[in-house]
Design an enzyme around this catalytic site. Sequence first.
Site, PDB file in Angstrom:
ATOM      1  N   ASP A  89     -10.030   2.656   1.910  1.00 48.32           N
ATOM      2  CA  ASP A  89     -10.114   2.029   3.239  1.00 48.32           C
ATOM      3  C   ASP A  89     -10.896   2.883   4.240  1.00 48.32           C
ATOM      4  OD1 ASP A  89      -8.743  -0.340   2.743  1.00 48.32           O
ATOM      5  OD2 ASP A  89      -6.785   0.569   3.108  1.00 48.32           O
TER       6      ASP A  89
ATOM      7  N   LYS B 247       0.802  -1.236   0.000  1.00 49.25           N
ATOM      8  CA  LYS B 247       0.000   0.000   0.000  1.00 49.25           C
ATOM      9  C   LYS B 247       0.832   1.282   0.000  1.00 49.25           C
ATOM     10  CE  LYS B 247      -4.074  -1.867   2.269  1.00 49.25           C
ATOM     11  NZ  LYS B 247      -5.057  -1.664   3.339  1.00 49.25           N
TER      12      LYS B 247
END
Length: 292
Positions: free
Chosen positions: A110, A74
Site C-alpha cells: 500500500d 489486513k
Amino acid sequence: MTQPPLTAQTALYAVLGDPVEHSLSPVFQNAALEAGGVDARYVALRMSPEELPDFLKGIRHSNIKGFNATIPHKEALVKLCDKLSKEAQLIGAVNTVSVKAGKLHGDNTDGAGFLESLTDEGKFDPKGKKVCLLGAGGSARAIGYSLAKAGAAQIVIANRTAPKARALADDLGAKVKKTKFSASSHRSSELSRAVEGADLLVNATSVGLGGRGIISLPWGVLPKPALIADIVYEPRLTPLLTEAKRRKYKILGGLGMLVHQGALSYEIWTGTKPDVAKMRKAADKALRDREG
Ligand code: ATR
C-alpha cells in the site's frame, strides 16, 4: 501476448474482503495477467474474519498462489502468515499474500503503491518536504512510513481522534529517525500549524468516499504550490479534490495508488513487471462505466 486457456493447471489469485463486491482489483489484475500471457485468473472472494483461518489452511497446496486482502483482514493476517516482509512487519498490516511451498508470505504494497503514484503521476518527490497527513488508520500508517522512508523531512499526522495521531507519530518516528513526526487534532488552530508551509497534503481517511464529506481545512495558510492527494478513488473527484482544484492546487486522485499497489502485488506473485498502463486503463474504464 496471448493468455493460455483455462486448464487444471491455471493459477488463481484473489482479493479477500467483506464487502468485496465493488473491488476493481479483478478488472485490472486480469487485464495485467492477460497482457502478460500469464496462465492465471483473478477473482473477488467475500470472506468473513471467522472464515479466514480455515480458508488459509485449505489453500496451502492448491492452485491459489496468492491473494490481496482488504477490509477487514489486513491486520489479522499479520498473525496468520508464516513469514512477513519488513514492510508488513513495520506497517503492522498485510495486503498481499503469496503461497510458496505451502507457506504464506505476507507483504504490504500500500505505502509503496502510494509512493509510485505520487512520483509517477503526481510528479512529486517527497525528499526534504513537509507533509500533512490526514488520518491515523492503517492507510495513514502505510503512507506515513513510505513517505518517511522516501526522505520526507517533516510529517504532521492530523487525526480526528488526536491520541491516535500522537500514537502513530511516536511509533513511526521511532522507526524512521530522519523524519520529524508530529501530531495534530482537526481543531482549526492545530490544523493551521499542521498545513502551514506544507508541500503535500494527503487525505488518508475514508472521508469523501461516495462523494460525501470533506475535512474542513485552513486553506489560507496552505501554500499554493502544494499538491493535494486523496486516497479515496470513488468518485475520482472527491469533495476535497474538487475544492482543491477550484482553488487552483495541483491534485492527485486515489486510483493511481490502487493500481500501483496491485502492480506491486502482481510483481511479487509472478516475478515479472505488469503493464501498469493497461491496468490503469482497465481501472479507469471500469470506474467510468460505474460512474455512468
Ligand atoms: P484504513 O485502514 O482505510 O486507514 P481505518 O484504520 O478504519 O481505515 O482508519 C480510518 C481513518 O479515517 C481514521 O483516521 C479515522 O479517524 P478516527 O481515528 O478519528 O476514527 C478517519 N475518519 C473516518 N471517518 C472520519 C470522519 N468523518 N472525519 C474525520 N476522520 C474520519
